[in-house]
Design a protein around this motif. Structure first.
Motif, PDB file in Angstrom:
ATOM      1  N   ARG A  40       0.803  -1.220   0.000  1.00 30.76           N
ATOM      2  CA  ARG A  40       0.000   0.000   0.000  1.00 30.76           C
ATOM      3  C   ARG A  40       0.839   1.275   0.000  1.00 30.76           C
ATOM      4  O   ARG A  40       0.305   2.369  -0.150  1.00 30.76           O
ATOM      5  CB  ARG A  40      -0.936   0.000   1.216  1.00 30.76           C
ATOM      6  CG  ARG A  40      -2.003  -1.077   1.154  1.00 30.76           C
ATOM      7  CD  ARG A  40      -2.827  -1.137   2.419  1.00 30.76           C
ATOM      8  NE  ARG A  40      -2.068  -1.647   3.538  1.00 30.76           N
ATOM      9  CZ  ARG A  40      -1.853  -2.941   3.766  1.00 30.76           C
ATOM     10  NH1 ARG A  40      -2.343  -3.844   2.931  1.00 30.76           N
ATOM     11  NH2 ARG A  40      -1.139  -3.341   4.795  1.00 30.76           N
ATOM     12  N   SER A  41       2.150   1.138   0.251  1.00 28.58           N
ATOM     13  CA  SER A  41       3.009   2.326   0.290  1.00 28.58           C
ATOM     14  C   SER A  41       4.455   1.896   0.093  1.00 28.58           C
ATOM     15  O   SER A  41       4.756   0.702  -0.031  1.00 28.58           O
ATOM     16  CB  SER A  41       2.857   3.040   1.638  1.00 28.58           C
ATOM     17  OG  SER A  41       3.550   2.336   2.652  1.00 28.58           O
ATOM     18  N   SER A  42       5.356   2.871   0.106  1.00 33.17           N
ATOM     19  CA  SER A  42       6.782   2.555   0.006  1.00 33.17           C
ATOM     20  C   SER A  42       7.327   1.997   1.318  1.00 33.17           C
ATOM     21  O   SER A  42       8.457   1.524   1.364  1.00 33.17           O
ATOM     22  CB  SER A  42       7.564   3.809  -0.396  1.00 33.17           C
ATOM     23  OG  SER A  42       7.392   4.833   0.569  1.00 33.17           O
ATOM     24  N   ILE A  43       6.525   2.068   2.389  1.00 38.34           N
ATOM     25  CA  ILE A  43       6.884   1.445   3.673  1.00 38.34           C
ATOM     26  C   ILE A  43       5.719   0.531   4.091  1.00 38.34           C
ATOM     27  O   ILE A  43       5.044   0.763   5.092  1.00 38.34           O
ATOM     28  CB  ILE A  43       7.203   2.497   4.760  1.00 38.34           C
ATOM     29  CG1 ILE A  43       6.170   3.639   4.761  1.00 38.34           C
ATOM     30  CG2 ILE A  43       8.607   3.053   4.564  1.00 38.34           C
ATOM     31  CD1 ILE A  43       6.330   4.617   5.929  1.00 38.34           C
ATOM     32  N   PRO A  44       5.459  -0.533   3.324  1.00 41.05           N
ATOM     33  CA  PRO A  44       4.232  -1.332   3.489  1.00 41.05           C
ATOM     34  C   PRO A  44       4.118  -2.045   4.834  1.00 41.05           C
ATOM     35  O   PRO A  44       3.010  -2.267   5.319  1.00 41.05           O
ATOM     36  CB  PRO A  44       4.318  -2.347   2.343  1.00 41.05           C
ATOM     37  CG  PRO A  44       5.776  -2.424   2.014  1.00 41.05           C
ATOM     38  CD  PRO A  44       6.302  -1.042   2.233  1.00 41.05           C
ATOM     39  N   ALA A  45       5.233  -2.405   5.442  1.00 39.54           N
ATOM     40  CA  ALA A  45       5.166  -3.191   6.682  1.00 39.54           C
ATOM     41  C   ALA A  45       4.659  -2.393   7.873  1.00 39.54           C
ATOM     42  O   ALA A  45       4.340  -2.964   8.916  1.00 39.54           O
ATOM     43  CB  ALA A  45       6.538  -3.787   7.006  1.00 39.54           C
ATOM     44  N   VAL A  46       4.582  -1.057   7.733  1.00 35.90           N
ATOM     45  CA  VAL A  46       4.036  -0.229   8.815  1.00 35.90           C
ATOM     46  C   VAL A  46       2.818   0.570   8.342  1.00 35.90           C
ATOM     47  O   VAL A  46       2.405   1.523   9.001  1.00 35.90           O
ATOM     48  CB  VAL A  46       5.104   0.738   9.386  1.00 35.90           C
ATOM     49  CG1 VAL A  46       6.193  -0.039  10.103  1.00 35.90           C
ATOM     50  CG2 VAL A  46       5.691   1.624   8.288  1.00 35.90           C
ATOM     51  N   THR A  47       2.238   0.164   7.199  1.00 31.33           N
ATOM     52  CA  THR A  47       1.076   0.858   6.651  1.00 31.33           C
ATOM     53  C   THR A  47      -0.165   0.007   6.851  1.00 31.33           C
ATOM     54  O   THR A  47      -0.267  -1.092   6.302  1.00 31.33           O
ATOM     55  CB  THR A  47       1.269   1.138   5.154  1.00 31.33           C
ATOM     56  OG1 THR A  47       2.475   1.876   4.961  1.00 31.33           O
ATOM     57  CG2 THR A  47       0.094   1.920   4.598  1.00 31.33           C
ATOM     58  N   HIS A  48      -1.101   0.499   7.676  1.00 29.62           N
ATOM     59  CA  HIS A  48      -2.330  -0.242   7.906  1.00 29.62           C
ATOM     60  C   HIS A  48      -3.246  -0.116   6.694  1.00 29.62           C
ATOM     61  O   HIS A  48      -3.005   0.680   5.784  1.00 29.62           O
ATOM     62  CB  HIS A  48      -3.026   0.290   9.167  1.00 29.62           C
ATOM     63  CG  HIS A  48      -3.577  -0.813  10.027  1.00 29.62           C
ATOM     64  ND1 HIS A  48      -3.809  -2.090   9.578  1.00 29.62           N
ATOM     65  CD2 HIS A  48      -3.960  -0.817  11.347  1.00 29.62           C
ATOM     66  CE1 HIS A  48      -4.311  -2.823  10.555  1.00 29.62           C
ATOM     67  NE2 HIS A  48      -4.408  -2.081  11.643  1.00 29.62           N
ATOM     68  N   LEU A  49      -4.327  -0.912   6.671  1.00 28.22           N
ATOM     69  CA  LEU A  49      -5.210  -0.952   5.512  1.00 28.22           C
ATOM     70  C   LEU A  49      -5.833   0.399   5.190  1.00 28.22           C
ATOM     71  O   LEU A  49      -6.177   0.673   4.043  1.00 28.22           O
ATOM     72  CB  LEU A  49      -6.327  -1.987   5.735  1.00 28.22           C
ATOM     73  CG  LEU A  49      -6.052  -3.371   5.134  1.00 28.22           C
ATOM     74  CD1 LEU A  49      -4.928  -4.057   5.882  1.00 28.22           C
ATOM     75  CD2 LEU A  49      -7.299  -4.219   5.139  1.00 28.22           C
ATOM     76  N   ASP A  50      -5.997   1.235   6.209  1.00 30.90           N
ATOM     77  CA  ASP A  50      -6.601   2.542   5.988  1.00 30.90           C
ATOM     78  C   ASP A  50      -5.550   3.625   5.766  1.00 30.90           C
ATOM     79  O   ASP A  50      -5.838   4.811   5.927  1.00 30.90           O
ATOM     80  CB  ASP A  50      -7.506   2.915   7.164  1.00 30.90           C
ATOM     81  CG  ASP A  50      -6.764   2.881   8.501  1.00 30.90           C
ATOM     82  OD1 ASP A  50      -5.553   2.573   8.504  1.00 30.90           O
ATOM     83  OD2 ASP A  50      -7.402   3.159   9.530  1.00 30.90           O
ATOM     84  N   TYR A  51      -4.356   3.223   5.370  1.00 29.79           N
ATOM     85  CA  TYR A  51      -3.243   4.152   5.128  1.00 29.79           C
ATOM     86  C   TYR A  51      -2.884   4.960   6.377  1.00 29.79           C
ATOM     87  O   TYR A  51      -2.569   6.146   6.296  1.00 29.79           O
ATOM     88  CB  TYR A  51      -3.564   5.114   3.974  1.00 29.79           C
ATOM     89  CG  TYR A  51      -3.581   4.465   2.621  1.00 29.79           C
ATOM     90  CD1 TYR A  51      -2.404   3.965   2.046  1.00 29.79           C
ATOM     91  CD2 TYR A  51      -4.758   4.342   1.900  1.00 29.79           C
ATOM     92  CE1 TYR A  51      -2.414   3.373   0.797  1.00 29.79           C
ATOM     93  CE2 TYR A  51      -4.787   3.740   0.652  1.00 29.79           C
ATOM     94  CZ  TYR A  51      -3.602   3.255   0.098  1.00 29.79           C
ATOM     95  OH  TYR A  51      -3.619   2.658  -1.139  1.00 29.79           O
ATOM     96  N   SER A  52      -2.921   4.306   7.528  1.00 27.64           N
ATOM     97  CA  SER A  52      -2.540   4.967   8.772  1.00 27.64           C
ATOM     98  C   SER A  52      -1.374   4.227   9.395  1.00 27.64           C
ATOM     99  O   SER A  52      -1.052   3.095   9.009  1.00 27.64           O
ATOM    100  CB  SER A  52      -3.718   5.008   9.752  1.00 27.64           C
ATOM    101  OG  SER A  52      -3.996   3.710  10.255  1.00 27.64           O
TER     102      SER A  52
END
Length: 617
Positions: free
Chosen positions: A516-528
């Motif tokens: 979901r982002s360039s740092i996916p392992a700390v990006t929750h499903l709601d982009y938080s």
């Protein structure tokens, strides 16, 4: 100069703290020493640590203070049983012997516990009691940087209060509004924790982590939200709530809820612990999280009206709901928010001692601008070296820590997982860089890898990022430091990626693997993300490590999760860290100035620690 010992115990998260001249000097939870998660026992080892760290005996103290008033709690228990009689007879018969034999005579029990620590003059040493919500309020307001502030406390229940509003001015704290048992936001949230198969008083953060997997736009989710507000809780404009007690059992029973009534209401079976999670569970989790946020925001706005303050301090277990905290921050109701990181019952030990210092002894308050949560034990290189020698551990010692930072950054950049053990242990449930497991957030599979192979816990559980303070705005929509990991923030649009169009609502947890982002392992499903910012003054070693990682990868973020496995408390000692390291798939352990590589260790050493089994939480 007053020296005060604060104690919380006998419910959950027992802890001790020493306050000297109005400053919190030491604090620790008993669970970290006896390795019993959420331990409620009298905190003998935590007290011993607090005293020895400050070279104090019990006779050197001006007072010992307990974080709540047991007689008021007993009054609530009796009045509740009387009000609901004849219901709850079984619960009454079970609880009365405990109260009459132990809790009603708590003063004797505390003195007996202190006597196990050492001899002292019982006639001279003052034993005092603070109200539960006053302890919460004091734990947040007095360490805050505010001269004046609204203080909002929300939890399950103290003596009577389940939510309260205080106004703090200099060294004064005054309660100006409260909601009383049995109507409780904390207990409402815990009831859903139970219904969705998690453990009350420890699994609430799992419910919070599950909520973003719900589909907020689904008819079912909005229907669940409507059912909660129409059948379980009436919410008033000022945030006051009224629970429909016909759905709950905690007033007189031995369980949280009338399970059959809940199953009929939601058309959903009570989820058993460890069973599979489906879209209905996720949608219900989103619904109660959304209702919680609505109530907290209304309570906070009422606090604003009552106090006319631009500042607010939060305390109580609900203040650990970082999603709700983030919503309050985004509402711009207050200019400034402060939450002391041990906001739950453990922090009551700090608050009780501070309340007595300022309100009983009437000591002046020194306002500090940079509260430090690193209040626990630390260990010398000599102590660590002796442990490694005892277990015949192969390790390399680095005189210059900068060398170790460079090596650690390279391991992290290569996708390795690092146990990071430095300095004084944190006080509170969050690892803030001294008892942490660190990893690269850019790897899409790192969340699952850490959950399943290192932490041995549910795969949906999110991980928090730690980021260099000056770079934080590049990754997250935040306009202020967030040093205690107590707020969620949206990710900046520049680092987001488009969601996959594929969606399987029957298996929402499959979305974990989506990038979901360039740092996916700390990006929750709601982009938080639950963000921790760090600067050089707060934690120099962690800050330097992040700089080294940035130099290698152009990324200023690392995964930071607590150094423990499921069912166990965060590690406290080097022995704890070594044990956790050897039983998990952590690749490297940075133990003070020592570097330990898993692949270098002998088969005998690995087998010795593999015999220690993990617990379920």
């Amino acid at each position: 100069m007053k020296k005060i010992l604060g104690i919380s115990a006998f419910y959950h998260d027992a802890a001790a703290a020493i306050v000297i001249n109005g400053e919190v000097i030491t604090a620790a939870q008993e669970e970290r020493f006896n390795r019993k998660k959420h331990c409620a026992e009298f905190p003998i080892e935590a007290i011993q640590y607090c005293l020895s760290k400050n070279q104090l005996s019990l006779n050197d103290l001006d007072a010992v203070v307990f974080y709540e008033k047991p007689l008021l709690k007993f009054e609530r228990l009796l009045e509740t049983y009387y009000a609901f009689a004849p219901k709850g007879l079984l619960s009454f018969l079970r609880s009365m012997p405990v109260w009459l034999g132990e809790k009603l005579f708590l003063k004797h029990k505390i003195r007996k516990g202190l006597a196990e620590i050492g001899a002292y003059d019982q006639k001279r040493l003052k034993l005092l009691f603070s109200e539960h919500h006053l302890s919460h309020a004091a734990s947040s307001f007095y360490p805050s940087p505010f001269e004046k502030s609204a203080v909002l406390c929300i939890d399950g229940v103290g003596e009577w209060n389940t939510a309260s509003i205080f106004i703090g001015k200099q060294n004064q704290l005054q309660k100006i509004h409260s909601i009383d048992f049995p109507h409780s936001l904390g207990l409402l949230y815990s009831a859903f924790t139970y219904f969705l198969g998690f453990k009350v008083n420890s699994g609430e953060y799992k419910l919070m982590g599950l909520a973003p997997y719900g589909d907020k736009n689904a008819k079912e989710t909005q229907h669940f939200r409507q059912l909660i507000k129409e059948n379980l809780v009436h919410i008033k404009a000022d945030g006051s709530i009224w629970l429909n007690l016909s759905y709950f059992k905690y007033t007189t029973g031995l369980k949280m809820i009338h399970t059959k009534k809940w199953e009929l209401l939601f058309g959903l079976k009570h989820r058993r612990a460890e069973s599979s999670i489906n879209s209905q569970h996720c949608n219900l989790a989103w619904a109660i999280q959304s209702v919680t946020e609505e109530i907290v925001l209304k309570m906070a706005k009422h606090a604003k009206q009552l106090t006319d303050s631009e500042n607010i301090c939060l305390a109580g277990g609900v203040a650990l709901n970082c999603v709700s905290n983030g919503e309050l921050l985004n509402s711009n109701t207050f200019e400034n928010i402060f939450i002391q990181p041990a906001a739950g019952d453990a922090g009551g030990a700090i608050g009780a001692a501070l309340a007595i210092n300022h309100l009983h002894f009437k000591e002046a308050r020194k306002i500090a601008l940079d509260y430090q949560p690193y209040l626990g034990p630390e260990y010398t290189s000599e102590e660590i070296g002796m442990l490694l020698k005892k277990h015949n551990v192969k390790a390399t010692y680095y005189e210059e820590f900068s060398q170790l930072s460079k090596l650690s950054a390279q391991y992290l950049a290569d996708g390795k997982i690092v146990g990071w053990f430095q300095g004084r242990m944190e006080f509170g449930p969050r690892a803030l860089g001294n008892r942490s497991i660190l990893a690269d957030p850019r790897a899409v599979d790192m969340q699952s890898k850490l959950n399943l192979k290192v932490k041995f816990r549910e795969g949906f559980r999110p991980f928090a990022p730690v980021v260099i303070e000056e770079d934080a705005a590049k990754y997250f929509n935040l306009d202020r430091p967030s040093p205690f990991m107590l707020f969620t923030y949206p990710l900046a649009k520049s680092v987001r990626l488009k969601k996959s169009s594929e969606k399987n609502l029957q298996k929402p947890l499959q979305q974990i693997s989506q990038k979901r982002s360039s740092i996916p392992a700390v990006t929750h499903l709601d982009y938080s993300a639950r963000v921790q910012t760090v600067n050089k003054d707060q934690n120099p070693k962690l800050y330097d490590l992040l700089l080294e990682f940035k130099e290698l990868t152009q990324c200023s973020v690392l995964i930071n999760t607590s150094f423990n496995v499921r069912g166990e408390p965060m590690v406290c000692s080097p022995e704890d860290a070594l044990s956790c390291f050897m039983r998990t798939n952590i690749d490297y352990l940075i133990l003070g100035n020592f570097l330990i590589q898993k692949s270098d260790q002998t088969k005998e050493l690995k087998e010795r620690f593999s015999n220690i089994s993990f617990k379920k939480d």
